[in-house]
Design a protein around this motif. Structure first.
Motif, PDB file in Angstrom:
ATOM      1  N   ASP A  98       7.386  -2.953  11.572  1.00  9.99           N
ATOM      2  CA  ASP A  98       6.716  -4.181  12.012  1.00  9.99           C
ATOM      3  C   ASP A  98       7.563  -4.938  13.034  1.00  9.99           C
ATOM      4  O   ASP A  98       7.058  -5.441  14.022  1.00  9.99           O
ATOM      5  CB  ASP A  98       6.434  -5.095  10.809  1.00  9.99           C
ATOM      6  N   ALA A 297      -5.803  -3.595  12.919  1.00 12.55           N
ATOM      7  CA  ALA A 297      -5.257  -4.368  11.789  1.00 12.55           C
ATOM      8  C   ALA A 297      -6.141  -4.234  10.553  1.00 12.55           C
ATOM      9  O   ALA A 297      -5.644  -4.031   9.437  1.00 12.55           O
ATOM     10  CB  ALA A 297      -5.099  -5.831  12.179  1.00 12.55           C
ATOM     11  N   ARG A 300      -5.532  -0.997   8.707  1.00 12.27           N
ATOM     12  CA  ARG A 300      -4.286  -0.981   7.916  1.00 12.27           C
ATOM     13  C   ARG A 300      -4.452  -1.786   6.629  1.00 12.27           C
ATOM     14  O   ARG A 300      -4.026  -1.369   5.554  1.00 12.27           O
ATOM     15  CB  ARG A 300      -3.127  -1.543   8.758  1.00 12.27           C
ATOM     16  N   GLU A 301      -5.116  -2.941   6.753  1.00 11.93           N
ATOM     17  CA  GLU A 301      -5.306  -3.782   5.567  1.00 11.93           C
ATOM     18  C   GLU A 301      -6.243  -3.115   4.568  1.00 11.93           C
ATOM     19  O   GLU A 301      -5.983  -3.102   3.359  1.00 11.93           O
ATOM     20  CB  GLU A 301      -5.881  -5.147   5.980  1.00 11.93           C
ATOM     21  N   ALA A 303      -6.816   0.066   4.140  1.00 12.80           N
ATOM     22  CA  ALA A 303      -6.165   1.222   3.509  1.00 12.80           C
ATOM     23  C   ALA A 303      -5.232   0.755   2.392  1.00 12.80           C
ATOM     24  O   ALA A 303      -5.179   1.365   1.315  1.00 12.80           O
ATOM     25  CB  ALA A 303      -5.399   2.033   4.548  1.00 12.80           C
ATOM     26  N   MET A 304      -4.532  -0.336   2.625  1.00 12.06           N
ATOM     27  CA  MET A 304      -3.633  -0.883   1.601  1.00 12.06           C
ATOM     28  C   MET A 304      -4.427  -1.374   0.397  1.00 12.06           C
ATOM     29  O   MET A 304      -4.051  -1.125  -0.756  1.00 12.06           O
ATOM     30  CB  MET A 304      -2.831  -2.062   2.170  1.00 12.06           C
ATOM     31  N   HIS A 306      -7.363  -0.445  -0.543  1.00 15.17           N
ATOM     32  CA  HIS A 306      -7.941   0.716  -1.222  1.00 15.17           C
ATOM     33  C   HIS A 306      -6.890   1.392  -2.107  1.00 15.17           C
ATOM     34  O   HIS A 306      -7.157   1.722  -3.271  1.00 15.17           O
ATOM     35  CB  HIS A 306      -8.474   1.699  -0.180  1.00 15.17           C
ATOM     36  N   ALA A 307      -5.688   1.564  -1.551  1.00 14.90           N
ATOM     37  CA  ALA A 307      -4.607   2.225  -2.305  1.00 14.90           C
ATOM     38  C   ALA A 307      -4.255   1.409  -3.547  1.00 14.90           C
ATOM     39  O   ALA A 307      -4.037   1.955  -4.629  1.00 14.90           O
ATOM     40  CB  ALA A 307      -3.388   2.405  -1.413  1.00 14.90           C
ATOM     41  N   ARG A 310      -7.080   1.653  -6.188  1.00 13.10           N
ATOM     42  CA  ARG A 310      -7.101   2.939  -6.861  1.00 13.10           C
ATOM     43  C   ARG A 310      -5.907   3.099  -7.816  1.00 13.10           C
ATOM     44  O   ARG A 310      -6.054   3.638  -8.905  1.00 13.10           O
ATOM     45  CB  ARG A 310      -7.122   4.090  -5.844  1.00 13.10           C
TER      46      ARG A 310
ATOM     47  N   GLU B   5       3.617  -4.032   6.109  1.00  9.95           N
ATOM     48  CA  GLU B   5       3.494  -2.665   6.585  1.00  9.95           C
ATOM     49  C   GLU B   5       3.313  -1.700   5.421  1.00  9.95           C
ATOM     50  O   GLU B   5       3.697  -1.991   4.290  1.00  9.95           O
ATOM     51  CB  GLU B   5       4.680  -2.270   7.468  1.00  9.95           C
ATOM     52  N   TRP B   6       2.727  -0.558   5.735  1.00 16.73           N
ATOM     53  CA  TRP B   6       2.534   0.486   4.717  1.00 16.73           C
ATOM     54  C   TRP B   6       3.885   0.952   4.197  1.00 16.73           C
ATOM     55  O   TRP B   6       4.863   0.964   4.937  1.00 16.73           O
ATOM     56  CB  TRP B   6       1.804   1.671   5.334  1.00 16.73           C
ATOM     57  N   ALA B  30      -0.430   4.420   3.338  1.00 19.79           N
ATOM     58  CA  ALA B  30      -0.878   3.487   2.304  1.00 19.79           C
ATOM     59  C   ALA B  30      -0.745   4.103   0.911  1.00 19.79           C
ATOM     60  O   ALA B  30      -0.438   3.419  -0.050  1.00 19.79           O
ATOM     61  CB  ALA B  30      -2.321   3.072   2.573  1.00 19.79           C
ATOM     62  N   ASP B  31      -1.005   5.420   0.809  1.00 19.24           N
ATOM     63  CA  ASP B  31      -0.885   6.077  -0.490  1.00 19.24           C
ATOM     64  C   ASP B  31      -0.458   7.529  -0.309  1.00 19.24           C
ATOM     65  O   ASP B  31      -0.297   8.000   0.827  1.00 19.24           O
ATOM     66  CB  ASP B  31      -2.204   5.972  -1.283  1.00 19.24           C
ATOM     67  N   MET B  34      -2.708   9.887   1.832  1.00 18.99           N
ATOM     68  CA  MET B  34      -2.578   9.624   3.259  1.00 18.99           C
ATOM     69  C   MET B  34      -1.213  10.104   3.770  1.00 18.99           C
ATOM     70  O   MET B  34      -1.090  10.605   4.891  1.00 18.99           O
ATOM     71  CB  MET B  34      -2.747   8.125   3.546  1.00 18.99           C
TER      72      MET B  34
END
Lengths: 318, 95
Positions: A98, A297, A300-301, A303-304, A306-307, A310, B5-6, B30-31, B34
């Motif tokens: 970042d 953006a 990225r948000e 995906a986070m 979602h992770a 889950r 950040e991831w 992210a996981d 991925m």
């Protein structure tokens, strides 16, 4: 009995390891200035790979054949990969992705000025591969032996992939040069535009590069800017002759005594002007980068989120 | 700007059957799913691998380089662990 470690300061121990060609690894003690120099250099290098996708990405949809399009697509994907290898090498020094991207987007961090020149014709794809990647290879091959382990390992990977880049560029040039007169003209015209900016890629003259000496002592750099520039000219002039093209420098001449080509002076005013942000494309390149980052953006948000969701559902993580 | 950040993942690749997984670098994802997919795209574009491991970097524990000398010292004075320590008469075969 006193051991070496007890006698020498940390700085002296560090320099002794460098002098013995022992690689420095992430958790090893290192002087702050070494760490800072590396973060600056590696992140700049990573930014160059990232921004370097833009001038070529410009031609993917207009490549003259499916074969050329597939090759260009693979090459641009490689550049993205190179950026990622390098960012992760820089992160081992304690900076974050970042932070590096923020510095790129704010203009605080630099990237190679070569990417601030426009790619106007298909022949430019030839010149970018042949000349720009050719110059990059000369810079990068010695970096495979640079003193910082993760940087050196990333560069080994990069160098393995880079030679296809240069060859596909040369092949584009060769095809144009063996084509119709108008195609050969296009090749010459591209060489005229790219020759000098490529020579600038090696950086300021040694006499005006105050960091070179320290970087050589730390074995981050293995050759000076002027040494590499000379090597490049010696390599490229015969290749241009093979293509039947003329480098746009009337003073280029073989020097038997030196066993190298004499060549003219780079326009340093132009060099510094582009570095300072006044090149033809500085504004566009940065804007394209920032836009891509901002428009991504939400991905990225998401995906986070979602992770996280889950992980909670599956009871893992925490 | 999104500052979160991831997470960082370390990537290990088995280059062919019969060889071990080797560390090749790291990446952000992210996981885990991925991370595996990104590792394929970043580190195996030229068939460099047949298998990928990823592990979140925060889970790696390492020995301390500042203590490396003392830490590995116990092995330094045991030359008798190496076959070359022993003199075998020339006339002895298959040893």
């Amino acid at each position: 009995m006193e051991t070496l470690e007890q006698v020498l300061s940390p700085e002296a121990q560090f320099q002794a390891r460098i002098d013995a060609d022992i690689r420095i690894e992430p958790k090893d003690w290192m002087p702050d200035a070494y760490r800072k120099t590396l973060i600056r250099q590696i992140s700049q290098h990573a930014h160059s790979e990232l921004v370097g996708m833009l001038p070529e990405g410009n031609w993917i949809t207009r490549a003259p054949s499916l074969k050329r399009k597939s090759i260009l697509l693979a090459k641009v994907q490689d550049e993205a990969g190179h950026g990622l290898y390098l960012y992760s090498a820089a992160e081992t020094l304690g900076t974050t992705r970042d932070q590096m991207l923020a510095d790129l987007h704010s203009g605080k961090a630099k990237y190679s000025s070569i990417f601030n020149y426009p790619t106007l014709s298909w022949a430019d794809m030839g010149c970018v591969g042949w000349l720009v990647d050719g110059a990059a290879i000369l810079n990068q091959v010695p970096l495979c032996r640079t003193s910082y382990g993760p940087y050196a390992r990333a560069m080994v990977r990069v160098c393995k992939e880079e030679s296809f880049h240069q060859r596909q560029g040369f092949e584009i040039m060769q095809t144009l040069c063996e084509g119709a007169p108008v195609q050969k003209e296009m090749a010459q015209e591209a060489l005229n535009r790219w020759w000098w900016p490529t020579l600038m890629m090696f950086g300021p003259k040694d006499s005006e590069s105050p960091n070179t000496e320290q970087s050589m002592n730390w074995r981050i750099k293995r050759f000076t800017n002027d040494e590499l520039r000379q090597k490049f000219v010696d390599m490229m002039v015969p290749q241009a002759e093979f293509l039947g093209l003329t480098v746009p420098d009337p003073t280029v001449q073989w020097n038997e005594a030196r066993q190298g080509y004499d060549f003219g002076e780079v326009d340093w005013e132009e060099f510094w002007s582009v570095v300072k942000g006044n090149g033809l494309c500085n504004h566009d390149r940065l804007q394209a980068r920032v836009q891509a980052h901002e428009e991504g953006a939400w991905v990225r948000e998401a995906a986070m989120a979602h992770a996280k969701k889950r992980a909670e559902r599956e009871g893992v993580g925490a | 700007m999104n500052q979160q950040e991831w997470p960082l993942w370390e990537v290990f690749i088995r280059s062919k059957q019969g060889l071990d997984h080797k560390h090749v670098g790291s990446l952000h994802a992210a996981d885990a799913a991925m991370a595996v997919q990104n590792a394929r795209d970043v580190y195996t574009r030229r068939l460099e691998g047949v298998s990928i491991w990823v592990v979140e970097s925060k889970h790696i524990h390492a020995s301390n380089p500042d203590e490396a000398a003392e830490f590995f010292d116990p092995a330094a004075d045991k030359v008798y662990r190496h076959p070359t320590f022993y003199d075998v008469p020339d006339s002895i075969k298959h040893m």
